[in-house]
Motif scaffolding. Structure first.
Motif, PDB file in Angstrom:
ATOM      1  N   ALA A 173     -35.328-139.512  21.718  1.00 26.09           N
ATOM      2  CA  ALA A 173     -36.775-139.729  21.689  1.00 26.09           C
ATOM      3  C   ALA A 173     -37.510-138.485  22.155  1.00 26.09           C
ATOM      4  O   ALA A 173     -38.635-138.213  21.722  1.00 26.09           O
ATOM      5  CB  ALA A 173     -37.154-140.915  22.578  1.00 26.09           C
ATOM      6  N   ALA A 174     -36.870-137.703  23.012  1.00 27.78           N
ATOM      7  CA  ALA A 174     -37.502-136.484  23.525  1.00 27.78           C
ATOM      8  C   ALA A 174     -37.691-135.438  22.440  1.00 27.78           C
ATOM      9  O   ALA A 174     -38.471-134.491  22.612  1.00 27.78           O
ATOM     10  CB  ALA A 174     -36.655-135.903  24.659  1.00 27.78           C
ATOM     11  N   ALA A 175     -37.008-135.581  21.313  1.00 30.52           N
ATOM     12  CA  ALA A 175     -37.112-134.610  20.227  1.00 30.52           C
ATOM     13  C   ALA A 175     -38.342-134.825  19.359  1.00 30.52           C
ATOM     14  O   ALA A 175     -38.661-133.982  18.520  1.00 30.52           O
ATOM     15  CB  ALA A 175     -35.859-134.667  19.351  1.00 30.52           C
ATOM     16  N   MET A 209     -42.037-137.997  33.349  1.00 34.49           N
ATOM     17  CA  MET A 209     -40.761-137.315  33.183  1.00 34.49           C
ATOM     18  C   MET A 209     -40.883-135.830  33.549  1.00 34.49           C
ATOM     19  O   MET A 209     -41.845-135.162  33.183  1.00 34.49           O
ATOM     20  CB  MET A 209     -40.268-137.440  31.741  1.00 34.49           C
ATOM     21  N   HIS A 210     -39.862-135.316  34.251  1.00 35.81           N
ATOM     22  CA  HIS A 210     -39.839-133.907  34.655  1.00 35.81           C
ATOM     23  C   HIS A 210     -39.059-133.024  33.682  1.00 35.81           C
ATOM     24  O   HIS A 210     -39.248-131.813  33.655  1.00 35.81           O
ATOM     25  CB  HIS A 210     -39.200-133.751  36.035  1.00 35.81           C
ATOM     26  N   SER A 211     -38.142-133.642  32.916  1.00 36.05           N
ATOM     27  CA  SER A 211     -37.326-132.874  31.982  1.00 36.05           C
ATOM     28  C   SER A 211     -37.106-133.670  30.713  1.00 36.05           C
ATOM     29  O   SER A 211     -37.135-134.908  30.716  1.00 36.05           O
ATOM     30  CB  SER A 211     -35.967-132.523  32.608  1.00 36.05           C
ATOM     31  N   LEU A 212     -36.888-132.944  29.619  1.00 39.77           N
ATOM     32  CA  LEU A 212     -36.638-133.547  28.317  1.00 39.77           C
ATOM     33  C   LEU A 212     -35.415-132.876  27.717  1.00 39.77           C
ATOM     34  O   LEU A 212     -35.348-131.653  27.634  1.00 39.77           O
ATOM     35  CB  LEU A 212     -37.839-133.345  27.391  1.00 39.77           C
ATOM     36  N   SER A 213     -34.444-133.677  27.303  1.00 33.86           N
ATOM     37  CA  SER A 213     -33.224-133.129  26.731  1.00 33.86           C
ATOM     38  C   SER A 213     -33.046-133.653  25.319  1.00 33.86           C
ATOM     39  O   SER A 213     -33.274-134.839  25.049  1.00 33.86           O
ATOM     40  CB  SER A 213     -32.017-133.516  27.593  1.00 33.86           C
ATOM     41  N   MET A 214     -32.639-132.767  24.410  1.00 33.97           N
ATOM     42  CA  MET A 214     -32.622-133.117  22.984  1.00 33.97           C
ATOM     43  C   MET A 214     -31.675-132.200  22.228  1.00 33.97           C
ATOM     44  O   MET A 214     -31.130-131.251  22.798  1.00 33.97           O
ATOM     45  CB  MET A 214     -34.033-132.967  22.407  1.00 33.97           C
TER      46      MET A 214
END
Length: 547
Positions: A484-486, A499-504
């Motif tokens: 979903a972060a993408a 959220m502090h970070s997003l990984s994708m």
């Protein structure tokens, strides 16, 4: 004409259709005219030759593509498959029919297991087509080869097909079947290839027909107007300009930092992630070492492979998820494949607690790899349900030398009780794929319920909001490692939810960075508030866009 489906990624492509050849027809169920022994030998020779051919093909590939084709080769060479074929030729069936029935029976068993194993059924269908084509002396239905780039349209793609795609020639993928979270969708996300899957009307598209594939809208436009083509090409140029922009750490317009991290599944993914500007790894899926094996890998084997990946990220954060077995990733030596509902059974941390030595070995290897590579290794447990489970995992991790131990939020109970979980976890990371699946009661690999697998749904967003509030209350870091972060627009909403970070997947970095750079924290929070107040995923998208 617009055909609706489910998009993977946000990119757009314009090109001419090239259709994947239709599968070979099912062999007739009729008695063999020749000797049963001769039919058996014909069938076994074709199986053996197909296995060798796939193994040779695998040798020309790298990374996950190689692993996929090697797995197909192993299936073709499986002795139990040869026995099943031999039983059928002994009954008087033709070699072609015996191969079809044996592989179809195996595939049906896998489909009944659901999830990852259901995906492997597609591999078996591909093997069946290859063996039958060899027996008939006809070409195997495969991805066409063309001199000019094209849009590939297919019923669906077997993993062996997707592994061999020439990305310099494929502009986009369109499939009639499938799901955004199934194999074709995952490959498209990893490669940054526009794709629209589960497209109603895809069978009506024909070779040479011009189409626009708009993954962001989940639409395929057939026979577009000149104006539509011009708009699509402008969008392609815009995306190219964003991709060419200098690499910078993720941040909002007001300077608020947002870590942009990579989802990786094997050491070969590390170099590409760094090239695209990964600030670290937000999800290292360690399952690849455990799949297709009868025993767990040793501490030494794990340490060597983990170090290979971590070396790319010396001085950077790497969040490793310990083995997430069960459900869509059953392991013969660890899980019960006969569970009636494995997605709700003994999986993730639950199964590791029942087999603690495997968990201890993996934690030991991750610590050793971190020390050898210089990476800042964080470790997290999958499928944590409550604070008791997080306390167990953190205590064991501390005992074995892990400095930072966290929990994944993938089930609603963990989101609701997140503040309690953070009392015994250093951080949490939301797996939006599973969180959406469990919240909406919709199998994330099942195309027929793909419409429910939408992380924009306000029910899912409210759970994310709960996690963000827990992070603020405890002063601990919270992030998202699901795909979903993408989605650039959704990435902004996720940051607005705390959220502090997003990984994708790394190909999504550039678009997400650009989207974040265009809003302040106040604006992101306003968009998040509007999305959470909506009553459907569609309304949430519109509300966020207009806020």
């Amino acid at each position: 004409m617009e055909l609706q489906g489910f998009g993977v990624g946000t990119r757009v492509a314009v090109g001419e259709v090239v259709r994947m050849p239709d599968p070979l027809p099912v062999p007739a169920d009729e008695r063999a005219k020749g000797d049963a022994d001769a039919e058996r030998e014909r069938a076994l020779a074709a199986l053996s030759a197909t296995a060798r051919d796939l193994q040779v093909r695998a040798g020309d590939l790298e990374g996950s593509a190689r692993e996929v084709v090697e797995a197909a080769a192993m299936m073709a060479g499986d002795p139990s498959l040869a026995d099943a074929v031999s039983e059928r030729t002994a009954q008087g069936k033709t070699a072609e029919r015996a191969v079809y029935e044996a592989l179809d029976a195996f595939a049906e068993t896998l489909r009944g297991m659901g999830g990852y194993m259901a995906e492997r059924a597609t591999d078996l269908s591909d093997v069946s087509q290859r063996v039958i084509a060899r027996l008939l002396g006809v070409p195997t239905p495969e991805v066409p080869v063309r001199d000019e780039p094209f849009v590939l349209v297919a019923h669906d793609l077997a993993p062996a097909d997707t592994a061999k795609l020439d990305l310099s020639k494929i502009l986009a993928l369109v499939t009639r079947d499938g799901s955004p979270k199934a194999h074709t969708g995952i490959l498209a996300a990893e490669k940054g290839l526009p794709a629209v899957v589960a497209v109603k009307g895809a069978d009506e598209l024909h070779d040479g027909q011009r189409v626009i594939v708009d993954a962001g809208r989940g639409v395929v436009v057939a026979d577009p107007s000149h104006e539509q083509v011009a708009e699509a090409r402008a969008e392609i140029e815009r995306a190219a300009a964003i991709a060419a922009a200098p690499l910078e750490p993720g941040a909002l317009a007001d300077g608020t930092p947002v870590q942009i991290l990579a989802n990786v599944g094997k050491p070969a993914d590390g170099e590409r992630a760094i090239e695209l500007g990964a600030e670290g790894v937000g999800l290292f899926r360690t399952e690849f070492l455990f799949l297709d094996t009868d025993t767990a890998p040793s501490v030494e084997e794990q340490t060597k492979v983990y170090t290979e990946l971590f070396t790319h990220f010396a001085g950077k954060k790497v969040v490793a998820r310990v083995l997430d077995a069960g459900a869509d990733k059953p392991l013969a030596f660890l899980t019960d494949v006969h569970e009636p509902n494995p997605a709700l059974g003994l999986r993730g941390l639950r199964v590791l607690r029942e087999n603690e030595q495997i968990l201890r070995d993996q934690l030991q290897a991750l610590v050793a790899a971190g020390e050898a590579s210089g990476a800042e290794v964080w470790v997290m447990a999958p499928m944590v349900s409550d604070a008791g489970e997080s306390a167990y995992f953190t205590a064991l991790a501390r005992e074995l030398g892990v400095r930072v131990a966290g929990s994944m939020v993938e089930v609603p109970s963990a989101a609701i009780l997140c503040e309690q979980i953070l009392e015994t976890s250093d951080f949490v990371s939301i797996g939006t794929n599973d969180l959406t699946q469990y919240t909406m009661a919709a199998d994330r690999l099942l195309g027929s319920v793909a419409a429910f697998q939408d992380p924009w749904h306000p029910a899912v967003l409210r759970l994310v909001q709960s996690v963000g509030a827990a992070g603020a209350a405890t002063g601990k870091r919270v992030g998202v490692c699901g795909e979903a972060a993408a989605d650039p627009a959704l990435a902004v909403v996720l940051v607005g939810l705390g959220m502090h970070s997003l990984s994708m997947a790394p190909p999504a970095f550039a678009e997400v960075r650009a989207a974040l750079k265009g809003v302040t924290l106040e604006q992101a929070r306003a968009k998040a508030k509007a999305a959470v107040a909506a009553s459907s995923a569609h309304e949430a998208r519109e509300a966020a866009a207009n806020a």
